[in-house]
Write a protein that holds these residues in place. Structure first.
Motif, PDB file in Angstrom:
ATOM      1  N   SER A 109       6.610   1.163   1.893  1.00 53.54           N
ATOM      2  CA  SER A 109       7.793   1.081   3.082  1.00 53.54           C
ATOM      3  C   SER A 109       8.350  -0.374   3.170  1.00 53.54           C
ATOM      4  O   SER A 109       7.531  -1.369   2.936  1.00 53.54           O
ATOM      5  CB  SER A 109       7.042   1.621   4.496  1.00 53.54           C
ATOM      6  OG  SER A 109       7.856   1.583   5.581  1.00 53.54           O
ATOM      7  N   CYS A 133       2.401   2.371   7.762  1.00 54.80           N
ATOM      8  CA  CYS A 133       0.837   2.776   7.416  1.00 54.80           C
ATOM      9  C   CYS A 133      -0.129   1.824   8.295  1.00 54.80           C
ATOM     10  O   CYS A 133      -1.176   1.929   8.289  1.00 54.80           O
ATOM     11  CB  CYS A 133       0.500   2.804   6.010  1.00 54.80           C
ATOM     12  SG  CYS A 133       0.426   0.995   5.295  1.00 54.80           S
ATOM     13  N   CYS A 192       2.507  -3.692   8.110  1.00 57.20           N
ATOM     14  CA  CYS A 192       3.456  -2.477   7.777  1.00 57.20           C
ATOM     15  C   CYS A 192       3.542  -1.547   9.114  1.00 57.20           C
ATOM     16  O   CYS A 192       2.449  -1.126   9.555  1.00 57.20           O
ATOM     17  CB  CYS A 192       2.706  -1.555   6.571  1.00 57.20           C
ATOM     18  SG  CYS A 192       3.846  -0.310   6.261  1.00 57.20           S
ATOM     19  N   ARG A 222       0.853  -1.101  -0.058  1.00 53.93           N
ATOM     20  CA  ARG A 222       0.078   0.147   0.034  1.00 53.93           C
ATOM     21  C   ARG A 222       1.070   1.198  -0.208  1.00 53.93           C
ATOM     22  O   ARG A 222       0.725   2.157  -0.670  1.00 53.93           O
ATOM     23  CB  ARG A 222      -0.950  -0.002   1.115  1.00 53.93           C
ATOM     24  CG  ARG A 222      -1.905  -1.240   1.093  1.00 53.93           C
ATOM     25  CD  ARG A 222      -3.048  -1.055   2.179  1.00 53.93           C
ATOM     26  NE  ARG A 222      -4.030  -2.192   1.952  1.00 53.93           N
ATOM     27  CZ  ARG A 222      -3.827  -3.365   2.275  1.00 53.93           C
ATOM     28  NH1 ARG A 222      -2.744  -3.820   2.582  1.00 53.93           N
ATOM     29  NH2 ARG A 222      -4.818  -4.204   1.853  1.00 53.93           N
ATOM     30  N   CYS A 223       1.905   1.445   0.717  1.00 48.20           N
ATOM     31  CA  CYS A 223       2.664   2.433   1.013  1.00 48.20           C
ATOM     32  C   CYS A 223       4.189   2.437   0.462  1.00 48.20           C
ATOM     33  O   CYS A 223       4.650   3.458   0.368  1.00 48.20           O
ATOM     34  CB  CYS A 223       2.665   2.977   2.428  1.00 48.20           C
ATOM     35  SG  CYS A 223       3.487   2.290   3.788  1.00 48.20           S
TER      36      CYS A 223
END
Ligand SMILES: [Zn+2]
Length: 179
Positions: free
Chosen positions: A146, A169, A166, A143-144
């Motif tokens: 990272s 997030c 994660c 999603r992000c």
């Protein structure tokens, strides 16, 4: 943060070369509409299960390779392939399972990796990059992006996935394990 995808693996490039050399491009295209019942954004071609298509004197021979032995989705995949062939008026066919060489996550297409990530599943790292490393080394959040992620369970929604969270997030996500 950018989600990084590995370059097309050698194993995928070999699959693509075989498909491009095939005399039956329309059958490859036809069967590309058959999707994985567990991850419906992924076609059996993307996943690497659709392995070979040949025309013999008597019938069309479709070879599929299970992602792992005893995968419960295999019968559904076979039924779906047979249904698409019948709907296209092809009556003389055989769907054959091949276990050797064994399926590898390196067979997944680059498009398949990007579709997996868009679906919220972290794509498997290339086997050459992950050999000898722990399963949870530098997995990017789908999603992000990272890499501050940690594995919460070695088994996710299915046996072929691990569950991660994660740290950036806070989203939990599945990671498709490299094999
Ligand atoms: Zn994240």
């Amino acid at each position: 943060m950018v989600i990084e995808f590995p370059l097309p693996t050698a194993a995928y490039q070999a699959r693509l070369a075989q498909r491009q050399a095939s005399a039956l491009p329309e059958i490859w295209a036809l069967l590309e509409q058959v999707c994985d019942p567990e991850i419906p954004v992924l076609s059996l071609w993307d996943l690497g299960v659709l392995n070979d298509i040949e025309q013999t004197d008597e019938r069309l021979l479709v070879t599929i390779t299970p992602t792992y032995s005893g995968c419960p989705a295999m019968q559904t995949m076979r039924d779906d392939i047979e249904a698409v062939l019948r709907q296209s008026g092809i009556a003389a066919f055989e769907v054959r399972e091949s276990l050797s060489p064994a399926w590898s996550s390196d067979w997944i297409s680059p498009e398949g990796r990007s579709k997996l990530t868009a679906y919220g599943i972290a794509a498997p790292r290339a086997c050459t990059a992950c050999r000898g490393q722990p399963l949870d080394a530098e997995i990017q959040c789908p999603r992000c992006g990272s890499t501050e992620t940690r594995m919460t369970s070695e088994f996710g929604s299915t046996a072929c996935k691990a569950l991660f969270q994660c740290q950036a997030c806070l989203e939990p996500f599945d990671y498709f394990k490299p094999i």
